[in-house]
Motif scaffolding. Structure first.
Motif: not given
Length: 560
Positions: A218-228, A230-233, A254-262, A278-283
């Motif tokens: 859907g539209k959220r997927a298109v906009l998410a990929f356009a803005t990030h 390498f990691d739309w999560n 930026q390709k690694d967003n998980f570690h800066p987020l943590c 990786a499978k569900n960022p809401y985790a």
């Protein structure tokens, strides 16, 4: 790529169009029709309306069997170049300002000259705005243009009516992105094609073909990929963190967003959480929430990592990171009392263990929280240790059942009986909600002791609402007939209808349902929950409706 997509079947898939004229002609030069399916609560029936631009009146067709409906759609398609199909619910009893517009797509288009060129995604739509005196039907073109190399994202603006300026609201227009201002969704197969084109474009300028581990469409997927790309999560955390921290922490390349987020959230990044992200960022939100609720066993927390829609009905989009903790607003769209829920779960852990606590939360996440369950938790949070010990043990053993709800309601009435009676004051607007509608007399609760009588006679938990009523968080009303109480009603502080039930919390039916709908319409009240069944009001056309406090009396403050 140069593709156009049309819908050839009623509610069918969007298929690639091979007709050159239909695929590329300007939408204004094509003969277009709108077949929209209505459910009108006032008439309690469904039917189709066929609209064409410039046509004075719509043709009306009854809803038939699936085969008859399909034949109708095929007949319309044979008479027009493009046909849009949509659904619309005309809700009786709402203000004009609560009528929703409908945006119905006629054609989708995807264009890209080369892998390094901008991607053009367009929807030719009917913009359908109902009014009290008719409707506005226009053709619009909504577009998204994305250039991956430069990071340029252009979303077409659209005009949509402001709802504050009654009675001429349709003539006051605002500007807004169609991706936010409408419910128009990009079909999954089209959004998947667009994302795949953007992945190829990303490889063209960066040399990297981004992998996708979380399924989005859907539209959220298109906009998410356009803005990030390498990691739309990471895009799901924008509102959670706020714009400034989000932009600082997660640049587009930026390709690694998980570690800066943590690091920012103070999380020790375990391998299991990394795999879950990786499978569900809401985790990550589940981890933060349960850790904040003092759940220590990581194995118990991991059970929740697959839930990606909401938290017991509250959308994750309403979560915020404030002062180092997850904040869930008390006034949330699911009307969940989060402190009462937390109190109940912690009590289970105190009297059983952490495993039992998370089991109960897991069950509530799967099945949802009903209003009856919420009432039980709120009463338990308020009266807790004052409730009889056998009743508390029953709650611990059986959980949030109807039987436990009724027993707690009875116990609360006993506890309330010794409290001082308090007069309840109302504004003139609230006084004006009292009506005589047919045989039903809609009245405000004037004293707190009335709550006890109502709860006792109607066998509900309204006695436990004493504190909420005094804090003006709730307004309790009843509808009575000569036979006694027939309806118990709760409005929130903004005068939205939250609950309307009969004795024993039974759904309204018959004349009681008719009377309640007419009262809602008379008071111009929005309905927060869709628990009032649709009804044909023609059976109550001759009912007498009288305000119990005329406006001139309210303005003169002579109401007793």
């Amino acid at each position: 790529m140069d593709k156009s997509f049309l819908q050839k079947e009623l509610d069918g898939p969007w298929l690639e169009c091979t007709d050159e004229r239909l695929a590329h002609e300007d939408i204004e030069k094509l003969d277009c029709a709108l077949l929209i399916r209505y459910f009108e609560e006032e008439k309690n029936q469904e039917y189709f309306r066929l609209h064409r631009p410039g046509q004075a009146e719509a043709e009306t067709f009854p809803v038939g069997t699936p085969e008859e409906d399909r034949q109708l759609y095929e007949t319309v398609c044979a008479q027009a170049d493009l046909v849009g199909f949509g659904r619309y619910r005309m809700a009786y009893g709402y203000h004009w300002s609560d009528w929703n517009t409908a945006v119905v797509p006629l054609r989708w288009r995807l264009r890209q000259a080369s892998a390094d060129a901008p991607l053009f995604l367009a929807a030719d739509v009917f913009w359908f705005v109902p009014e009290q005196q008719g409707l506005v039907l226009t053709r619009e073109c909504f577009t998204i243009n994305i250039q991956m190399r430069s990071g340029t994202l252009l979303v077409s603006k659209m005009r949509y009516p402001a709802k504050e300026n009654h009675p001429h609201y349709i003539r006051h227009w605002h500007r807004g992105a169609w991706t936010d201002a409408t419910t128009l969704e990009i079909p999954a197969n089209i959004s998947d094609l667009a994302v795949e084109a953007l992945r190829i474009s990303t490889r063209q300028w960066s040399g990297i073909y981004p992998s996708i581990t979380w399924a989005r469409h859907g539209k959220r997927a298109v906009l998410a990929f356009a803005t990030h790309p390498f990691d739309w999560n990471i895009t799901v955390f924008r509102s959670f963190l706020g714009d400034a921290p989000y932009k600082r922490l997660f640049p587009r390349e930026q390709k690694d967003n998980f570690h800066p987020l943590c690091t920012y959230l103070g999380i020790h990044p375990t391998k299991s959480l990394r795999r879950a992200y990786a499978k569900n960022p809401y985790a990550v939100l589940w981890y933060l929430l349960l850790k904040g609720w003092e759940v220590e066993d990581l194995n118990l927390i991991q059970r929740f990592y697959d839930f990606d829609r909401d938290f017991v009905g509250i959308p994750f989009s309403e979560f915020r990171w404030v002062d180092g903790a997850v904040q869930i607003p008390q006034e949330n769209s699911a009307h969940v009392d989060v402190p009462a829920l937390r109190h109940y779960l912690h009590w289970i852990r105190q009297n059983k263990n952490e495993h039992a606590m998370t089991n109960e939360l897991y069950r509530l996440e799967q099945k949802g929280i009903t209003q009856e369950m919420m009432d039980t938790m709120q009463q338990f949070a308020q009266y807790g240790e004052r409730l009889p010990l056998p009743l508390r043990w029953r709650l611990l053993k059986h959980g949030l059942t109807r039987e436990v709800h009724d027993l707690i309601s009875e116990a609360v009435m006993d506890l309330q009986s010794g409290l001082r009676n308090v007069e309840i004051a109302y504004t003139p607007e609230e006084e004006a909600l009292e009506y005589q509608i047919g045989a039903y007399r809609f009245l405000l609760v004037r004293q707190t002791r009335e709550l006890l009588r109502i709860g006792g006679e109607m066998r509900n938990c309204v006695a436990g609402y004493r504190s909420k009523v005094l804090r003006k968080e709730s307004i309790i009303m009843t509808a009575r007939t000569e036979d006694g109480y027939a309806i118990c009603i709760e409005l929130d502080g903004r005068h939205r209808l939250l609950q309307a039930y009969g004795p024993w919390n039974r759904p309204l039916s018959g004349d009681a349902l008719l009377a309640c709908w007419k009262w809602v319409a008379q008071g111009g009240l929005p309905v927060a929950f869709d628990h009032l069944a649709p009804v044909d009001l023609s059976a109550a056309e001759d009912w007498d409706i009288q305000p119990l406090h005329p406006r001139e009396m309210l303005d003169g403050k002579t109401v007793q």
